[in-house]
Design an enzyme around this catalytic site. Structure first.
Site, PDB file in Angstrom:
ATOM      1  N   SER A 156      35.825  39.289  40.711  1.00 11.49           N
ATOM      2  CA  SER A 156      37.142  39.850  41.088  1.00 11.49           C
ATOM      3  C   SER A 156      37.000  41.103  41.545  1.00 11.49           C
ATOM      4  O   SER A 156      38.166  41.841  41.901  1.00 11.49           O
ATOM      5  CB  SER A 156      38.000  39.445  39.917  1.00 11.49           C
ATOM      6  OG  SER A 156      38.343  38.215  39.888  1.00 11.49           O
ATOM      7  N   LYS A 178      38.284  42.152  44.876  1.00  8.65           N
ATOM      8  CA  LYS A 178      39.744  41.836  45.363  1.00  8.65           C
ATOM      9  C   LYS A 178      40.221  43.257  45.853  1.00  8.65           C
ATOM     10  O   LYS A 178      41.166  43.261  46.598  1.00  8.65           O
ATOM     11  CB  LYS A 178      40.604  41.342  44.303  1.00  8.65           C
ATOM     12  CG  LYS A 178      40.360  39.875  43.942  1.00  8.65           C
ATOM     13  CD  LYS A 178      41.126  39.457  42.708  1.00  8.65           C
ATOM     14  CE  LYS A 178      40.524  37.882  42.503  1.00  8.65           C
ATOM     15  NZ  LYS A 178      41.038  37.359  41.096  1.00  8.65           N
ATOM     16  N   TYR A 194      36.563  32.817  49.892  1.00  7.35           N
ATOM     17  CA  TYR A 194      37.044  33.633  48.714  1.00  7.35           C
ATOM     18  C   TYR A 194      35.781  33.596  47.687  1.00  7.35           C
ATOM     19  O   TYR A 194      35.435  34.684  47.124  1.00  7.35           O
ATOM     20  CB  TYR A 194      38.308  33.098  48.180  1.00  7.35           C
ATOM     21  CG  TYR A 194      38.351  33.598  46.711  1.00  7.35           C
ATOM     22  CD1 TYR A 194      38.968  35.035  46.423  1.00  7.35           C
ATOM     23  CD2 TYR A 194      38.361  33.081  45.536  1.00  7.35           C
ATOM     24  CE1 TYR A 194      39.257  35.508  45.268  1.00  7.35           C
ATOM     25  CE2 TYR A 194      38.568  33.267  44.069  1.00  7.35           C
ATOM     26  CZ  TYR A 194      39.110  34.676  44.035  1.00  7.35           C
ATOM     27  OH  TYR A 194      39.209  35.070  42.750  1.00  7.35           O
ATOM     28  N   TYR A 205      43.488  41.828  34.509  1.00 10.70           N
ATOM     29  CA  TYR A 205      44.239  40.437  34.126  1.00 10.70           C
ATOM     30  C   TYR A 205      45.367  40.609  33.218  1.00 10.70           C
ATOM     31  O   TYR A 205      46.098  41.394  33.337  1.00 10.70           O
ATOM     32  CB  TYR A 205      43.188  39.469  33.356  1.00 10.70           C
ATOM     33  CG  TYR A 205      41.795  39.298  34.204  1.00 10.70           C
ATOM     34  CD1 TYR A 205      42.008  39.086  35.603  1.00 10.70           C
ATOM     35  CD2 TYR A 205      40.404  39.671  33.774  1.00 10.70           C
ATOM     36  CE1 TYR A 205      40.835  38.879  36.447  1.00 10.70           C
ATOM     37  CE2 TYR A 205      39.367  39.579  34.583  1.00 10.70           C
ATOM     38  CZ  TYR A 205      39.497  38.971  35.820  1.00 10.70           C
ATOM     39  OH  TYR A 205      38.359  38.977  36.807  1.00 10.70           O
ATOM     40  N   VAL A 211      34.762  39.004  36.219  1.00  9.59           N
ATOM     41  CA  VAL A 211      34.173  38.209  34.990  1.00  9.59           C
ATOM     42  C   VAL A 211      32.485  38.238  35.218  1.00  9.59           C
ATOM     43  O   VAL A 211      31.801  37.622  34.244  1.00  9.59           O
ATOM     44  CB  VAL A 211      34.550  36.632  35.005  1.00  9.59           C
ATOM     45  CG1 VAL A 211      35.747  36.459  34.589  1.00  9.59           C
ATOM     46  CG2 VAL A 211      34.012  35.878  36.469  1.00  9.59           C
TER      47      VAL A 211
END
Lengths: 310, 310, 310, 310
Positions: B70, B73, B196, B246, B264
């Site tokens: 992530s 992102k 993605y 998160y 992660v």
């Protein structure tokens, strides 16, 4: 991170901000359920900056008292942390953004009575309950603190307004009884709500609020010594940035980039760490419950001074 | 606001951080559904700091490639904003903390298909879809960008890992079809998810990631010129601070006080505006999905250097 | 639809049901927060059947008074409908299954203060408020009605139990204040909750409850004339079937196939339209809050008599 | 419980129902996303009654084929239960009313991938997956069953309509992938959705559907022997009553008092246990997705015949 720009001197800049942002016509809304907030003329606008070097700048209606409402939550939190020797407060309330509107019971139910943060109403009730454990009349204690830090006898509790708000506090009473049901309220629900409403009904001016909030820009140092530790001051700032503007915290961080706390009375308190505390006030609100002109003015001020933590 | 402390020189400090925080025993968890992430030895720990003055410090496993997941992102968002001439991205995704776990469909349904922010999976799928409009193979474009900024031919897409993840991407496919149902996805759900997943499967080292993220500490200036504008850089920082960890964004802001983004795979990228970009990596995760040792190390580093935006 | 089977005579059948279903060991749970309910011996079990042809059958502890708790909601609804000349009750409460646990505030918030049905607590508070409009002391009126229909001076309000329950009614107070906030409560929250708790604290036996509920099996005809119209009686039956067993209404309809209403005191009232009213009682509850032995006994009874509306 | 009234003979009564309820002007809505359903003239209205004594009555457009849509769920459930030797279906889907709209992902997430009942879309996908385990082409098997029970070669799958619906099945694909993510789907999400959409695209007339549903009024006995056991037939009835009308199950039970299942094609199948199966059709829908004229006609018919299970 503050980036020093070639900003104009602060006095004229605030005058210019007042000229640009004082509402010319009635837009936004006022809390229909709180008569005394709805009665304030729409074209009020004030701003004050208290710097860590001891200077004070203000413009517009910066000396008109207004109802601080949820801005009180910042100060109640500071006092609860100061007295929280055993460090139990953070087992009763989290420090995460809520992601839903500020008085939602949904999240409280899903998370079994532990409010997401101290700035949603449920969390503020828990903080008040925590503080009342030490000082039953928490509102009066808060008033005394604000008076001292503001260096002014001006702040007062508008008891008529408080009584009026209390008579329409069904939502807060629901929250308090719900917290009680989950075992997260020590005192009677009714007395916690009453005390909370009296805190919200404190009347102060932009100048007084900027001075009272200055300890947060000064590593916790208040007028008469430390209010909270350096690390607690930084942490209150982080909670303001992530949770201080109801459901618009992300948007405010994006546009203004500074820790802030708003109230439905139209005030916003903002901290520029190491530099200053800013208070802006204009009574009409946007859809998220934050001062319409106040938010715009702060975005403008941030752009023109370079003040931003990012 | 960065407060300069009497910090020890950065090289020895990082060595000390590595000594203190390298896991001695297996605690925390790894993503059970992603075999290649679960296979990494628990005692890996690396850290790298790239400063705006051009210095680079690192220690531990800072040259071991790991799956950025992530963290991608942040970079996809930067590239989508760079290409977002008409400025339509922000009508498709909000900038508010989510207040629920990172792949929740609930919030998406309640908010009619507009994800809360670009860092929850739903939001990242929308950003990817947005970017694919301009460059269909968004993952390869992202890889090229990272390679350039890192100044290293090291970064690569682990296509085997991507294929493996894709075969267990039911949740992301559900999110993508759900977005499609709300009219918030232009391309086919399957191809957006595939792209993605390939972005997430990029392998990089701490050193490479710290260098690639440096433009965010440098007002948007990358190795070969501006990546995003100064104001976009600040805004990406505000989204990292409020939404980057998160459901632990508030806790991270409270403990570390810096904009960060975790993955992660066990990596965390952190920005100290004006000073440096930091990347830390250790594979085992806490209950919120953030690197256990990595988070602790960053809190320690923040305490010892005084680095904090508050 | 009742299918006449070759059922054994009802007297011996009930004795057999008592033999099979009286709990032999402590399983299930009792409401920990309501001391007087928790104190009842686990091995109590009673059943009574009052038929439309005027016969009465009973076995086991059918003459032991117990706390009717939420079974009262059926009767309060009937009385509110009887007095609802202007027909405004159904604008204040819906008739749909709730799909969540019986005291959830979530649904109430999502649906803006209109409870899903009269049998969840929020709905029952609205019905009580509605009835109090006509008769301020609704609990005493309910008691008088039950006494008349039961043809017995037995039923009484356990005022000590009511006072005890009231002192731990935080959840109901939260619901009531929440309804008030949405404008769906005319009287003070505290007095509606008090009256509601007193209704729930009525003590009756299986025999008395079966007789009191008989009007629902008799097209609305009570002992002294119509209680509700034929069509209202059928409609109360439909609400019992779809909403009468907390979050296990579907399971109960599936296993038993009859309109029923349970209470946390361990009682269940069941209607066989045109045939009889049944009351069963055993204090220990399953995970959904319904009598464990009572539910099993009713499923058995339904199988052996062919009583079912399907 | 059926109460025999002095009802007029059924033939003239149905003619009268058609006269009263055939829509005279365009009101209600049609599913905008399903072109072939939106194209049906608004003033279509048909009704058919097949009795357990072998008689058949019909009036209006009772011989015009329409898309059965979700009415198919009743038959798929019956077939899945018939083949469910090991009895595992009920571990994959509950039997409780959903309390939210029929395609909500929220409840599915909260309840970890176990749908509330077989009649919401998520539940129907699980039932289809279950049935495909035994017969991969479940839709063709369903068609064969309906053809046999209807005693007519009329029913057919409108493959063009199915293909068209499939191309706008994002919501169902999201549900299927979400179920897959929770481990509650054995076959590929895409093929389960395709099969499900083909079941929904079966075209039948009111007369054919009334005859096909008759086994549910006849204790499970179909044309060529038992379809399901007597107890399963009763249980399917209970699920229809509590869950058959989307989020209006309570309202339908209140107004009509009979087990029913509606489809967005405008059809409703209703069972009068022991007496008859009724099918009514009129294409325009109310806000809950049920046939507007059809629901009104059934309430009228129930009032005039006394047919009701309560």
């Amino acid at each position: 991170m503050t980036t020093a720009l070639m900003a104009p001197p602060l006095g004229p800049l605030l005058d210019d901000i007042v000229r640009s942002h004082t509402p010319q016509r009635e837009s936004g809304s006022v809390p229909a359920t709180i008569p005394h907030l709805a009665a304030v003329p729409f074209n009020r606008f004030g701003i004050a900056v208290a710097t860590t070097s001891g200077e004070l700048f203000s413009s517009g209606d910066a000396h008109v008292p207004f109802s601080i409402q949820s801005i009180s939550k910042v100060f109640t939190l500071a006092m609860a942390l100061r007295g929280d020797g055993p460090g139990t407060l953070w087992s009763r309330v989290l420090r995460e953004p809520s992601g839903t509107s500020f008085n939602s019971l949904v999240q409280l139910e899903v998370e079994h009575g532990i409010p997401r943060n101290p700035f949603i109403n449920a969390g503020a009730l828990v903080v008040t309950d925590h503080l009342m454990n030490e000082t039953p009349d928490a509102a009066t204690r808060l008033l005394r603190f604000l008076t001292e830090e503001a260096g002014s006898a001006g702040p007062f509790i508008d008891e008529d307004a408080a009584a009026s708000e209390l008579s329409s506090s069904s939502r807060n009473l629901a929250l308090a009884h719900f917290l009680k049901d989950f075992g997260n309220l020590a005192r009677p629900a009714e007395s916690v709500v009453e005390n909370y409403v009296r805190q919200c009904s404190i009347m102060m001016t932009c100048v007084e609020l900027a001075k009272a909030g200055l300890f947060l820009a000064r590593d916790g140092q208040g007028t008469h010594g430390p209010v909270v530790s350096r690390s607690e001051a930084k942490r209150i700032g982080s909670i303001m940035l992530t949770c201080g503007m109801y459901d618009a915290a992300g948007e405010f961080a994006y546009r203004v980039g500074l820790p802030g706390k708003s109230g439905v009375g139209g005030g916003i308190l903002v901290i520029v760490p190491g530099e200053c505390a800013i208070c802006v006030w204009s009574p009409r609100l946007d859809a998220k419950g934050n001062s319409l002109a106040g938010t715009a003015a702060l975005a403008d001020l941030s752009d023109r001074t370079g003040w931003s933590v990012f």
